[in-house]
Design an enzyme around this catalytic site. Structure first.
Site, short mmCIF file in Angstrom:
data_model
loop_
_atom_site.label_atom_id
_atom_site.label_comp_id
_atom_site.label_asym_id
_atom_site.label_seq_id
_atom_site.Cartn_x
_atom_site.Cartn_y
_atom_site.Cartn_z
N VAL A 10 0.88 -0.88 -0.25
CA VAL A 10 -0.45 -0.30 -0.24
C VAL A 10 1.07 1.07 -0.56
O VAL A 10 1.75 1.42 0.24
CB VAL A 10 -1.33 -0.15 1.15
CG1 VAL A 10 -2.01 -1.17 1.28
CG2 VAL A 10 -0.01 -0.10 2.73
N SER A 11 0.69 2.05 -0.52
CA SER A 11 1.73 3.71 -0.43
C SER A 11 1.63 3.93 1.00
O SER A 11 2.93 5.00 0.48
CB SER A 11 0.71 4.29 -1.55
OG SER A 11 0.22 4.43 -2.97
#
Length: 184
Positions: A10-11
């Protein structure tokens, strides 16, 4: 067939959760899921991906849900794929379905294509971000990134007789940051 190692990314930690990716990877057969939090535009700092790649062995598999979870760059995506194959393992991407073992030219073409799409997407994200920052600056709302160094703390350490190198070490910052804080 060897063991399946999953990889999720995930960013940011802000509102994004790796649990849905992890659950899907486990449903698809991953016995262990490695995950990183951070930008997918570069490989540096992706310690969990590195761990997964190190643990691969002949007959095992690295599984990701989407190409952009691995990388948003053609070169990086192909580098990962080739590192997997060098271990005698297989890279499998769930959506779109790509199985790369180094012998199928079409799988390599698909990886290249999706790496290119990721690069284009990264370019547009950065362009939108720059336009947003410029618009915020015009409205007087954008002030830049918040300061992470307390100039008073730097001056206090200097007043105690410490030099720039010692201050930088103690505060775990660069010397240039010490000089900037002292000049402010």
């Amino acid at each position: 067939m060897g063991r399946v190692l999953g990889y999720a990314r995930v960013s940011t930690n802000d509102g994004q959760d790796v649990s849905t990716q992890k659950a899907k990877l486990e449903e698809l057969g991953a016995v262990v899921v490695f995950h990183d939090i951070g930008n997918g535009s570069k490989l540096d700092g992706r310690h969990q991906l590195e761990s997964a790649l190190r643990l691969l062995e002949s007959g095992s598999e690295l599984l990701a849900l989407h190409p952009d979870r691995l990388a948003r760059d053609t070169g990086d995506l192909l580098t990962i794929a080739k590192r997997v194959v060098e271990k005698g393992a297989i890279l499998r991407i769930h959506d779109p379905k790509i199985v790369f073992d180094g012998s199928d030219l079409m799988a390599e073409v698909m990886l290249t294509l999706f790496g290119l799409i990721g690069s284009v997407e990264k370019h547009f994200i950065k362009a939108r971000q720059r336009r947003g920052i410029e618009a915020a600056k015009l409205r007087g709302v954008y002030k830049g990134r918040p300061a992470t160094i307390n100039p008073d703390q730097v001056r206090e350490l200097r007043d105690q007789g410490l030099g720039a190198t010692a201050i930088a070490r103690r505060l775990k910052i660069g010397r240039a940051s010490v000089y900037r804080a002292l000049a402010a």
